[in-house]
Design a protein around this motif. Sequence first.
Motif: not given
Length: 246
Positions: A192-214
């Motif tokens: 809705a805000l026309n924001l582009q999400e960054a794709v991390f390579e590698p994507d080793t973000r911490k996950r909580f309940w299996g989902r990234p939060v950052d």
Amino acid sequence: MFYKIPSPNRVLFYKGTPRRRKLPARFTVCVWNLHKCKDPGFAPAFAACCARTDLFLTQEAVFRPGADNPLLLPGLEWAGAVSFLSLRRHTPIGIATGCRAPALQSGYRAQVLEPFFKMPKMALATVYDTENGPLLVLNIHAINFKGLSAFKLYLAKAAELLAGFPGAVLVAGDFNTWSGGRLTALKQAARALNLQEAVFEPDTRKRFWGRPVDFLFTRGLQINRAWVEPTAASDHHPLWACLSIE
């Protein structure tokens, strides 16, 4: 109430001295939940991040008085928003954005409270000048221990800080998207805000309940590269990105 909430005139603060008048057109960003600066190895890890980045969005930052304050490392000006004061020593804790250039303007939203402790979750907006025009940076630490309606309200209040801004936008932080409903609501708000999400390579973000939060989102910026660097110095891994303002 177990924690003291600061008065409205003591929420925003500035610390440190920037090294530049403007951010360069190409700059490096780090986004990191500091876990209240309490994990082993935090101090050298934080100092290393400060030395490498032009713009540093932190959550769960502890604003210690005197020389022990990590925000007094040279080269960055910090704009912060205090969420609460610690129980024993009344040390301010909240979110802070550091930059090589001075903040021209700051504002925050804090209408949504965590249950039990009644601590407000902050969204901090700062505006900086760059070689290619103004940049609005929105630092996020989203509501955690409430339901989906409160999470959506937090996102809506944070989005108010972007309203009418004509320049480039960076939105990043800890969104506490530990459920499918929260993750869907965030993606919908970003579209809705026309924001582009960054794709991390590698994507080793911490996950909580299996989902990234950052997350890191942009508008009017080129994402040249985005990556994650694992660390034991917090319960989150810092996000990194190299961005260019168009």
